[in-house]
Write a protein that holds these residues in place. Structure first.
Motif, PDB file in Angstrom:
ATOM      1  N   LEU A   1     -13.832  -7.455 -17.917  1.00 41.96           N
ATOM      2  CA  LEU A   1     -14.156  -6.143 -18.477  1.00 41.96           C
ATOM      3  C   LEU A   1     -15.363  -5.499 -17.793  1.00 41.96           C
ATOM      4  O   LEU A   1     -15.409  -4.294 -17.617  1.00 41.96           O
ATOM      5  CB  LEU A   1     -14.439  -6.267 -19.987  1.00 41.96           C
ATOM      6  N   GLU A   2     -16.335  -6.311 -17.428  1.00 44.16           N
ATOM      7  CA  GLU A   2     -17.583  -5.756 -16.895  1.00 44.16           C
ATOM      8  C   GLU A   2     -18.189  -6.664 -15.842  1.00 44.16           C
ATOM      9  O   GLU A   2     -18.536  -7.792 -16.189  1.00 44.16           O
ATOM     10  CB  GLU A   2     -18.604  -5.673 -18.052  1.00 44.16           C
ATOM     11  N   PRO A   3     -18.344  -6.254 -14.595  1.00 43.86           N
ATOM     12  CA  PRO A   3     -17.754  -5.046 -14.015  1.00 43.86           C
ATOM     13  C   PRO A   3     -16.280  -5.267 -13.715  1.00 43.86           C
ATOM     14  O   PRO A   3     -15.888  -6.399 -13.395  1.00 43.86           O
ATOM     15  CB  PRO A   3     -18.542  -4.862 -12.716  1.00 43.86           C
ATOM     16  N   LEU A   4     -15.499  -4.221 -13.798  1.00 40.11           N
ATOM     17  CA  LEU A   4     -14.055  -4.314 -13.586  1.00 40.11           C
ATOM     18  C   LEU A   4     -13.734  -4.759 -12.157  1.00 40.11           C
ATOM     19  O   LEU A   4     -14.473  -4.460 -11.229  1.00 40.11           O
ATOM     20  CB  LEU A   4     -13.404  -2.956 -13.847  1.00 40.11           C
ATOM     21  N   GLY A   5     -12.641  -5.485 -12.011  1.00 46.47           N
ATOM     22  CA  GLY A   5     -12.119  -5.770 -10.668  1.00 46.47           C
ATOM     23  C   GLY A   5     -12.674  -7.017 -10.015  1.00 46.47           C
ATOM     24  O   GLY A   5     -12.286  -7.361  -8.906  1.00 46.47           O
ATOM     25  N   ILE A   6     -13.612  -7.714 -10.681  1.00 46.73           N
ATOM     26  CA  ILE A   6     -14.125  -8.940 -10.051  1.00 46.73           C
ATOM     27  C   ILE A   6     -13.547 -10.168 -10.765  1.00 46.73           C
ATOM     28  O   ILE A   6     -12.814 -10.048 -11.749  1.00 46.73           O
ATOM     29  CB  ILE A   6     -15.667  -8.990 -10.009  1.00 46.73           C
ATOM     30  N   LEU A   7     -13.878 -11.341 -10.293  1.00 50.31           N
ATOM     31  CA  LEU A   7     -13.392 -12.576 -10.905  1.00 50.31           C
ATOM     32  C   LEU A   7     -14.091 -12.808 -12.254  1.00 50.31           C
ATOM     33  O   LEU A   7     -15.223 -12.369 -12.456  1.00 50.31           O
ATOM     34  CB  LEU A   7     -13.668 -13.753  -9.964  1.00 50.31           C
ATOM     35  N   PRO A   8     -13.427 -13.525 -13.172  1.00 51.22           N
ATOM     36  CA  PRO A   8     -14.032 -13.732 -14.498  1.00 51.22           C
ATOM     37  C   PRO A   8     -15.335 -14.548 -14.485  1.00 51.22           C
ATOM     38  O   PRO A   8     -16.177 -14.347 -15.356  1.00 51.22           O
ATOM     39  CB  PRO A   8     -12.947 -14.475 -15.288  1.00 51.22           C
ATOM     40  N   GLN A   9     -15.519 -15.412 -13.524  1.00 52.32           N
ATOM     41  CA  GLN A   9     -16.734 -16.244 -13.538  1.00 52.32           C
ATOM     42  C   GLN A   9     -17.986 -15.398 -13.315  1.00 52.32           C
ATOM     43  O   GLN A   9     -18.882 -15.396 -14.169  1.00 52.32           O
ATOM     44  CB  GLN A   9     -16.617 -17.414 -12.542  1.00 52.32           C
ATOM     45  N   PRO A  10     -18.085 -14.646 -12.223  1.00 52.92           N
ATOM     46  CA  PRO A  10     -19.278 -13.803 -12.055  1.00 52.92           C
ATOM     47  C   PRO A  10     -19.346 -12.610 -13.019  1.00 52.92           C
ATOM     48  O   PRO A  10     -20.407 -11.987 -13.135  1.00 52.92           O
ATOM     49  CB  PRO A  10     -19.185 -13.332 -10.600  1.00 52.92           C
ATOM     50  N   ALA A  11     -18.257 -12.292 -13.718  1.00 55.91           N
ATOM     51  CA  ALA A  11     -18.261 -11.124 -14.610  1.00 55.91           C
ATOM     52  C   ALA A  11     -19.265 -11.294 -15.748  1.00 55.91           C
ATOM     53  O   ALA A  11     -19.497 -12.399 -16.237  1.00 55.91           O
ATOM     54  CB  ALA A  11     -16.861 -10.912 -15.185  1.00 55.91           C
ATOM     55  N   TRP A  12     -19.850 -10.168 -16.190  1.00 52.56           N
ATOM     56  CA  TRP A  12     -20.739 -10.222 -17.342  1.00 52.56           C
ATOM     57  C   TRP A  12     -19.932 -10.407 -18.624  1.00 52.56           C
ATOM     58  O   TRP A  12     -20.262 -11.225 -19.468  1.00 52.56           O
ATOM     59  CB  TRP A  12     -21.604  -8.962 -17.451  1.00 52.56           C
ATOM     60  N   LYS A  13     -18.825  -9.670 -18.731  1.00 55.09           N
ATOM     61  CA  LYS A  13     -18.053  -9.706 -19.961  1.00 55.09           C
ATOM     62  C   LYS A  13     -16.560  -9.795 -19.664  1.00 55.09           C
ATOM     63  O   LYS A  13     -16.055  -9.094 -18.787  1.00 55.09           O
ATOM     64  CB  LYS A  13     -18.337  -8.434 -20.773  1.00 55.09           C
TER      65      LYS A  13
ATOM     66  N   ASP B   1     -23.653 -15.558 -30.582  1.00 53.99           N
ATOM     67  CA  ASP B   1     -24.078 -14.322 -29.963  1.00 53.99           C
ATOM     68  C   ASP B   1     -23.653 -14.244 -28.480  1.00 53.99           C
ATOM     69  O   ASP B   1     -23.193 -13.208 -28.000  1.00 53.99           O
ATOM     70  CB  ASP B   1     -25.613 -14.233 -30.080  1.00 53.99           C
ATOM     71  N   ILE B   2     -23.795 -15.363 -27.771  1.00 53.86           N
ATOM     72  CA  ILE B   2     -23.362 -15.397 -26.360  1.00 53.86           C
ATOM     73  C   ILE B   2     -21.878 -15.035 -26.267  1.00 53.86           C
ATOM     74  O   ILE B   2     -21.472 -14.177 -25.478  1.00 53.86           O
ATOM     75  CB  ILE B   2     -23.596 -16.801 -25.733  1.00 53.86           C
ATOM     76  N   VAL B   3     -21.078 -15.681 -27.097  1.00 56.43           N
ATOM     77  CA  VAL B   3     -19.627 -15.469 -27.024  1.00 56.43           C
ATOM     78  C   VAL B   3     -19.255 -14.054 -27.479  1.00 56.43           C
ATOM     79  O   VAL B   3     -18.364 -13.416 -26.910  1.00 56.43           O
ATOM     80  CB  VAL B   3     -18.881 -16.556 -27.833  1.00 56.43           C
ATOM     81  N   ALA B   4     -19.968 -13.554 -28.477  1.00 54.39           N
ATOM     82  CA  ALA B   4     -19.690 -12.187 -28.948  1.00 54.39           C
ATOM     83  C   ALA B   4     -19.989 -11.164 -27.852  1.00 54.39           C
ATOM     84  O   ALA B   4     -19.237 -10.211 -27.638  1.00 54.39           O
ATOM     85  CB  ALA B   4     -20.523 -11.876 -30.196  1.00 54.39           C
ATOM     86  N   LYS B   5     -21.073 -11.391 -27.117  1.00 55.42           N
ATOM     87  CA  LYS B   5     -21.478 -10.434 -26.085  1.00 55.42           C
ATOM     88  C   LYS B   5     -20.653 -10.544 -24.811  1.00 55.42           C
ATOM     89  O   LYS B   5     -20.430  -9.566 -24.126  1.00 55.42           O
ATOM     90  CB  LYS B   5     -22.950 -10.675 -25.706  1.00 55.42           C
ATOM     91  N   ARG B   6     -20.240 -11.784 -24.435  1.00 57.07           N
ATOM     92  CA  ARG B   6     -19.651 -11.993 -23.119  1.00 57.07           C
ATOM     93  C   ARG B   6     -18.177 -12.384 -23.157  1.00 57.07           C
ATOM     94  O   ARG B   6     -17.513 -12.445 -22.118  1.00 57.07           O
ATOM     95  CB  ARG B   6     -20.447 -13.058 -22.348  1.00 57.07           C
ATOM     96  N   GLY B   7     -17.649 -12.749 -24.354  1.00 60.59           N
ATOM     97  CA  GLY B   7     -16.254 -13.169 -24.434  1.00 60.59           C
ATOM     98  C   GLY B   7     -16.036 -14.569 -23.883  1.00 60.59           C
ATOM     99  O   GLY B   7     -14.903 -15.029 -23.708  1.00 60.59           O
ATOM    100  N   LYS B   8     -17.133 -15.283 -23.583  1.00 60.74           N
ATOM    101  CA  LYS B   8     -17.084 -16.634 -23.006  1.00 60.74           C
ATOM    102  C   LYS B   8     -18.426 -17.293 -23.272  1.00 60.74           C
ATOM    103  O   LYS B   8     -19.436 -16.603 -23.459  1.00 60.74           O
ATOM    104  CB  LYS B   8     -16.808 -16.552 -21.494  1.00 60.74           C
ATOM    105  N   HIS B   9     -18.461 -18.638 -23.287  1.00 60.45           N
ATOM    106  CA  HIS B   9     -19.734 -19.315 -23.514  1.00 60.45           C
ATOM    107  C   HIS B   9     -20.443 -19.508 -22.176  1.00 60.45           C
ATOM    108  O   HIS B   9     -20.551 -20.624 -21.651  1.00 60.45           O
ATOM    109  CB  HIS B   9     -19.544 -20.650 -24.227  1.00 60.45           C
ATOM    110  N   HIS B  10     -20.931 -18.384 -21.675  1.00 58.18           N
ATOM    111  CA  HIS B  10     -21.577 -18.357 -20.367  1.00 58.18           C
ATOM    112  C   HIS B  10     -23.049 -18.045 -20.598  1.00 58.18           C
ATOM    113  O   HIS B  10     -23.433 -16.890 -20.730  1.00 58.18           O
ATOM    114  CB  HIS B  10     -20.901 -17.276 -19.534  1.00 58.18           C
TER     115      HIS B  10
END
Ligand SMILES: NC(=O)c1ccc[n+]([C@@H]2O[C@H](COP(=O)([O-])OP(=O)(O)OC[C@H]3O[C@@H](n4cnc5c(N)ncnc54)[C@H](OP(=O)(O)O)[C@@H]3O)[C@@H](O)[C@H]2O)c1
Ligand SMILES: NC(=O)c1ccc[n+]([C@@H]2O[C@H](COP(=O)([O-])OP(=O)(O)OC[C@H]3O[C@@H](n4cnc5c(N)ncnc54)[C@H](OP(=O)(O)O)[C@@H]3O)[C@@H](O)[C@H]2O)c1
Lengths: 346, 346
Positions: A14-26, A72-81
């Protein structure tokens, strides 16, 4: 109708669009799966050690506060990152749904208890409830759901061993599988750090492949790990030496091989500065497999060039096809290995 | 009677005793050679760029002062190993004596004009006189002598090209030789950074090996390097993309190969962050050769694991047997390559 997903899960970013899920913020953690996904009912999160320590510290050791931070981490990022440490962890759970275009690497069915072998830092996760935080095990009991993409790796948890033993083996699963690929009958193999977790698996697998006409040398720095190798009996020769001292390693290997040196060198240490010792133990045109994550790329590349050594050097890929099944089977098939692993890691 | 030396030159180490000459503070620069050594009458030192800049700065650009600093380094250490930058350089000279047990990698004879391919930071050196410092070329004309151990690599300077062209080719000599080993007829090869110095050699060599039934793809980020690849005509396909964007690289390679991806990926860029793009362009079980020194070991190992990609990843060894002869011949045998290299590097 299922939606078509990308093999690498970019459809979830979702954020930023178009990149891989690992480096993504959300990433998108809605639990409606795409065609190439697996839905998992999660019961346990194995939080990465660095992340767990950071959360515990921030919460001043208060479990209720830790719970809030994790939710809170999971709510903000959609993953436990963990945004501070950048790290994730692994999860255990039961498969509840399989996308129609799922192309897993090993057969999986609904109801299988699996552990993901990809990081939580890229895994869509929705926590319904945190049931208990196990401070000593760095594990969290949860009611949660997660999604695995078709490029994501996992292992079906075996029923004949404890989860902690299975996880210990799976952590280093790439090492014995790669050893099996590299070693041929009659070869001389040196396993640096041969008394450690990955090292013991490599020594055993190397001896199996090199056979009676081959020689397997295990090297460790402490009396303890060398005694362990001797007791286990899979190494033909055990050397006690400091792997960061290239000349000492080279001389010991030269003595053990009557100056012939090794065909395959497998580096399983957990410390930096052992590239030169690995390279100088090699025959001309030999192969050095760096499983150790403490390996320096330039240390290896410039080190070999500096002494004009024509060796093939491999980056230890943690994954190779069927590596989980191979590693679990390795421990199962050998009683000595199984006993030692149970004593150390179960 | 000649004294017997160690292959790696440890017989020359003075401080601290027993270690390799490169990390040593001081080595023995007496010019009486051991049985496994080569004596060189040195005429030119190519000081490493970082070292040269530091010396120039310390001397405030004054050549007489630079001369003093350089003589002082060699007097103190027995080698031109800059204590501030830690770096060395290379030398050019004429072979004047060959030890009885010398086992060189290519035949060498007294009178040959050679360049060493090992660093000055491990080469015993005695400077009799500094004749001239060439500030623009970062070269120093000297009357000096140096010693090469049998593990040290060197190249006989060709008479059919300028020393600067030969040095440019020799700098990346490992790349085309390794390409020749890796590529088989009919394969699809991707050269990332294919318009650069090492990249152009790899694209040419890859096409030669892959042949008419194979496909060679060259990738660069700038219009300039892509145009150069097109004009040279060795690549079947040229892609202009940013190698640090893995999805863009993957999609472009997928388009160019109808979704088949590449059998061999050769990474020749000079920037970090291109591991993922290299890995994601690979077929299952393909080979990725990281020649770039900007490669991160963990970036490659964890990157492949994170997406469950079974690829063989190689650390670019700067040396492989006969690499100098192979690289020089590569440029000689192709008129387009030779013309381009002469324009850019002669
Ligand atoms: N490539 C991948 O995907 C991947 C996956 C998982 C793990 N790894 C890496 O694999 C490495 C090993 O992991 P592990 O779990 O097997 O570690 P481990 O159980 O801690 O074993 C490390 C071994 O290294 C030996 N060692 C340490 N210092 C030494 C020295 N100076 N000289 C000689 N031996 C020395 C130790 O023996 P002594 O106690 O006798 O010194 C020990 O047996 C780690 O670097 C880890 O990051 C890589
Ligand atoms: N392993 C060894 O022993 C050894 C020995 C010598 C050199 N090396 C290494 O080899 C590498 C290449 O050396 P070289 O002399 O060939 O360098 P070079 O001539 O500067 O070429 C580098 C190439 O990388 C391309 N590039 C840069 N950024 C890019 C991006 N974001 N996307 C796509 N392409 C990009 C450039 O093309 P654009 O201008 O179009 O971007 C250029 O053609 C260096 O990292 C060097 O350290 C290794």
């Amino acid at each position: 109708m299922e939606k078509k997903g990308c093999q690498y899960g970019t459809h979830r970013t979702l954020e930023p669009l178009g990149i891989l899920p690992q480096p993504a913020w959300k990433i998108d953690n809605s639990m409606e799966i795409y065609d190439n996904e697996l839905l998992i009912e999660v019961d346990t999160l194995n939080i990465d050690a660095a992340s767990f320590t950071q959360i515990k510290k921030q919460a001043e050791g208060n479990p209720a506060e830790m719970e809030k931070i994790m939710l809170d981490i999971v709510a903000k990022r959609g993953k436990h990152h963990n945004p501070v440490t950048g790290s994730g962890g692994m999860l255990m759970g039961t498969v509840s749904k399989i996308g129609s275009a799922w192309a897993g690497k090993t057969p999986v069915k609904v109801g299988d208890r699996i552990t993901t072998l990809v990081s939580l830092s890229l895994t869509p996760l929705k926590i319904h409830k945190i049931k208990k935080i196990h401070l000593e095990k760095e594990q969290v009991e949860v009611e949660a759901q997660a999604v695995l993409f078709s490029s994501g790796i996992y292992a079906v948890l075996p029923t004949d061993m404890s989860p902690s033993l299975a996880l210990a083996i799976l952590d280093v699963a790439g090492a014995p599988a790669q050893t099996a690929h590299l070693v041929r009958p009659g070869q001389t193999v040196l396993v640096i750090g041969g008394g450690g977790k990955s090292g013991m698996l490599c020594v055993y697998e190397a001896k199996k492949r090199a056979g009676i006409s081959g020689t397997v040398i295990g090297l460790g720095s402490s009396r303890g790990s060398c005694d362990r190798m001797r007791q286990m009996g899979h190494a033909d020769v055990v050397i006690q030496a400091d792997a960061t001292d290239p000349l000492a390693v080279m001389r010991a290997v030269s003595d053990a091989t009557k100056g012939e040196m090794a065909d395959v060198i497998i580096n399983c240490v957990n410390i930096p500065g052992t590239e030169m010792g690995s390279i100088m133990s090699a025959k001309d045109r030999a192969t050095v497999y760096f499983f150790s994550m403490a390996t320096s790329f330039t240390g290896a590349a410039l080190g070999a060039e500096g002494i004009g050594k024509d060796v093939t050097m491999l980056v230890g890929n943690g994954y190779c096809r069927d590596h989980a099944a191979i590693a679990l089977q390795t421990v199962r098939e050998n009683a000595v290995l199984r006993k030692t692993f149970e004593e150390l890691y179960a």
